[in-house]
Motif scaffolding. Structure first.
Motif, PDB file in Angstrom:
ATOM      1  N   UNK A  88      24.779  -0.756  -7.664  1.00  0.00           N
ATOM      2  CA  UNK A  88      23.437  -0.401  -7.411  1.00  0.00           C
ATOM      3  C   UNK A  88      22.698  -1.729  -7.189  1.00  0.00           C
ATOM      4  N   UNK A  89      21.733  -1.758  -6.263  1.00  0.00           N
ATOM      5  CA  UNK A  89      21.052  -3.070  -5.728  1.00  0.00           C
ATOM      6  C   UNK A  89      21.921  -4.070  -5.259  1.00  0.00           C
ATOM      7  N   UNK A  90      23.107  -3.777  -4.956  1.00  0.00           N
ATOM      8  CA  UNK A  90      23.971  -4.540  -4.190  1.00  0.00           C
ATOM      9  C   UNK A  90      24.566  -4.035  -2.983  1.00  0.00           C
ATOM     10  N   UNK A  91      25.943  -3.445  -3.015  1.00  0.00           N
ATOM     11  CA  UNK A  91      26.580  -3.047  -1.823  1.00  0.00           C
ATOM     12  C   UNK A  91      25.938  -1.376  -1.658  1.00  0.00           C
ATOM     13  N   UNK A  92      25.475  -0.891  -2.733  1.00  0.00           N
ATOM     14  CA  UNK A  92      25.082   0.376  -2.980  1.00  0.00           C
ATOM     15  C   UNK A  92      26.143   1.488  -2.388  1.00  0.00           C
ATOM     16  N   UNK A  93      27.335   1.750  -2.996  1.00  0.00           N
ATOM     17  CA  UNK A  93      28.210   2.595  -2.446  1.00  0.00           C
ATOM     18  C   UNK A  93      28.048   3.726  -2.865  1.00  0.00           C
ATOM     19  N   UNK A  94      27.240   4.734  -2.310  1.00  0.00           N
ATOM     20  CA  UNK A  94      27.041   6.040  -2.712  1.00  0.00           C
ATOM     21  C   UNK A  94      28.135   6.983  -2.690  1.00  0.00           C
ATOM     22  N   UNK A  95      29.012   6.447  -1.809  1.00  0.00           N
ATOM     23  CA  UNK A  95      30.200   7.513  -1.685  1.00  0.00           C
ATOM     24  C   UNK A  95      31.123   7.536  -2.828  1.00  0.00           C
ATOM     25  N   UNK A  96      30.858   6.868  -3.773  1.00  0.00           N
ATOM     26  CA  UNK A  96      31.621   6.544  -5.203  1.00  0.00           C
ATOM     27  C   UNK A  96      31.499   7.849  -6.040  1.00  0.00           C
ATOM     28  N   UNK A  97      30.328   8.287  -5.843  1.00  0.00           N
ATOM     29  CA  UNK A  97      29.977   9.898  -6.348  1.00  0.00           C
ATOM     30  C   UNK A  97      31.137  10.770  -6.010  1.00  0.00           C
ATOM     31  N   UNK A  98      31.712  10.540  -5.077  1.00  0.00           N
ATOM     32  CA  UNK A  98      32.772  11.640  -4.700  1.00  0.00           C
ATOM     33  C   UNK A  98      33.720  11.543  -5.714  1.00  0.00           C
ATOM     34  N   UNK A  99      34.082  10.478  -6.232  1.00  0.00           N
ATOM     35  CA  UNK A  99      35.181  10.362  -7.199  1.00  0.00           C
ATOM     36  C   UNK A  99      34.754  11.193  -8.410  1.00  0.00           C
ATOM     37  N   UNK A 100      33.438  10.972  -8.928  1.00  0.00           N
ATOM     38  CA  UNK A 100      32.932  11.797 -10.016  1.00  0.00           C
ATOM     39  C   UNK A 100      33.142  13.421  -9.745  1.00  0.00           C
TER      40      UNK A 100
END
Length: 530
Positions: free
Chosen positions: A231-243
């Motif tokens: 967060x506040x860096x690369x902001x990889x929103x796709x990681x939510x798919x793992x959860x």
């Protein structure tokens, strides 16, 4: 579809029962994220100030092992550095509590069998629990993200912060759904889930702070995924798919396991005990202590690991003295007495004391659980007075919290001097740890009075703990009125090891705790026992 009949009704019932616990917990989590961010931004309002201030120190391997990597040297990333991982852990615990409370606990106490006799499908209770837990996770994550954006932090980074929390929380919903099918008791399900969280944290810590070859370990841990959102860096929103994947797979597997087991039982059967009880089980205190053995061992191991981590960090804390803004922040959290090592230790000890208070609450609430499962009724049919049964639970909780804080103080006192010559002595660290006990006991006493007088509201103790911790630790930094801050027992801790022991505050807190315990005992003696 017949298996889901009644899901809506059970969901409304679950919300009705948790109408205080869930909102209070969500509010506490949001305050934790927003309040901590505001306090840090007051010290580092610009990216340049962040890059030249604390950011360089946060790359220390020991700090990375505790809180995860710093995604960027911006003021926004610095503002949420500690609360990303800490909040993700708390959100996971909230998910666990909600799922377990409306599934395994209901079975253990016999209510689910009664509900199942009505027009309720086999999957409905689990579906309702998962739905409420999911809504709680998303509410905490979404509101925290909105609050950070309202402070002026980058909107995309704030969204990523919420995604990080949601990733861990949704994964825990799936894991908890499976755990309540595998374990045959509420304690067993909690043990499996907390064991999973502990393993996740360990894998993340090793992967984040180890060599390049160890970095792959973080992808095996939901808490590791939290750090990889950046967060506040690369902001990889796709990681939510793992959860979401763990949530879907875990919930689906739980439904399959639910079809394959008997109601009230788990896939792991309970072990048969010995034919005759030992001398230890001849008293209420002995029985409660025996049932709490697993909790004692688990928390002791955790406090030893935490003490080693804090003690090793004392070797690099001296670098903070060169930055007046950092020293000011530590003084707000841990007081201004003593060296920077003393202030750092006071801050970390206060944080851990809140977690230890949670262990005490869990033990006190077993009084309510025993009452509902029939164990309490079996004990009270003997010549055992109610007061002794009540006192056993409260006494073991007080003893456990005392032992745990002593373990922390001794461990830090042994490891700290090895890392830094300026580290406090063993006696100082032990004294600092034990000085937090009056506040811990007061929180435990709040749980005791609720368990004794109003058992249906006893789970609210968790929300009170979270709010007390947030108000007490962050109240001064976010500008809350003094009278609000003073409501938290954690706001009255002595500034040790560098300052003086506040005997009057300790006596007042202890006296209030004793009065609450006595009130709970009187109420428990008079009311009907379920």
């Amino acid at each position: 579809m017949n298996s889901l009949v009644g899901t809506g009704e059970l969901l409304r019932l679950a919300w009705r029962r948790d109408r205080i616990l869930v909102p209070a917990s969500v509010i506490g989590l949001v305050l934790l994220a927003v309040g901590s961010a505001q306090a840090t931004l007051d010290l580092y309002p610009t990216d340049q100030a962040a890059a030249t201030g604390l950011a360089g120190i946060l790359t220390n391997p020991a700090i990375v092992a505790m809180y995860g990597p710093l995604p960027s040297q911006s003021a926004d990333a610095l503002a949420v550095f500690k609360t990303v991982m800490m909040g993700a852990f708390f959100v996971s615990v909230l998910a666990l509590v909600v799922v377990r409370r409306h599934t395994r606990t209901e079975e253990e106490e016999g209510r689910l069998e009664l509900v199942g006799a009505a027009a309720v499908g086999r999957w409905a209770p689990l579906a309702a629990a998962v739905a409420l837990a999911t809504a709680s996770v998303l509410a905490a994550s979404g509101l925290a993200a909105g609050g950070l954006a309202a402070l002026g932090l980058d909107p995309m980074g704030s969204l990523a912060f919420g995604v990080a929390w949601a990733t861990a929380g949704l994964a825990m919903v799936g894991v908890a759904a499976v755990a309540v099918q595998v374990a045959s008791t509420t304690r067993g399900a909690g043990g499996l889930c907390f064991g999973f969280l502990g393993a996740s944290y360990a894998l993340r810590a090793i992967g984040d702070s180890g060599s390049a070859s160890a970095h792959a370990l973080v992808w095996l841990s939901p808490l590791g995924w939290v750090g990889r959102v950046e967060a506040y860096g690369a902001n990889r929103l796709w990681v939510l798919l793992l959860g979401v994947f763990v949530w879907v797979v875990g919930t689906g597997l739980a439904l399959v396991l639910l079809q394959r087991r008997d109601l009230g039982a788990g896939l792991i059967p309970q072990r048969a005990g010995p034919a005759r009880a030992g001398a230890l089980l001849s008293t209420p205190t002995g029985l409660v202590t025996r049932l709490a053995t697993g909790t004692l061992i688990g928390w002791t191991v955790g406090l030893v690991i935490g003490g080693v981590a804090i003690g090793s960090l004392l070797g690099s804390v001296g670098e903070l003295t060169s930055n007046s803004a950092v020293s000011d922040m530590l003084e707000r959290l841990g007081g201004s007495a003593g060296t920077v090592e003393d202030i750092f230790l006071a801050t970390e000890t206060a944080f851990i004391s809140a977690a230890v208070a949670g262990a005490g609450i869990a033990l006190v609430l077993r009084l309510v659980a025993a009452e509902r499962t029939g164990l309490g009724e079996s004990v009270l049919t003997t010549p055992t007075p109610r007061i002794r049964w009540y006192a056993a639970h409260v006494g073991v909780a007080v003893a456990l919290t005392t032992v745990l804080m002593a373990v922390l103080g001794v461990t830090v006192g042994l490891v700290g001097p090895l890392a830094s010559d300026a580290a406090p002595s063993l006696g100082a660290t032990l004294g600092a740890a034990l000085a937090t006990l009056p506040a811990v006991w007061l929180v435990v006493a709040l749980a005791a009075v609720l368990a004794g007088a109003a058992p249906r509201f006893a789970p609210v103790s968790w929300a009170l703990l979270l709010l007390s911790f947030v108000v007490g630790e962050l109240g001064r930094t976010i500008g809350l009125p003094q009278w609000v801050t003073d409501l938290s027992p954690f706001a009255h801790l002595s500034q040790l090891p560098g300052g003086d022991f506040e005997a009057l505050s300790a006596l007042v807190l202890t006296a209030i705790a004793m009065a609450l315990v006595a009130a709970g005992a009187a109420a428990y003696r008079q009311r009907d026992v379920a």
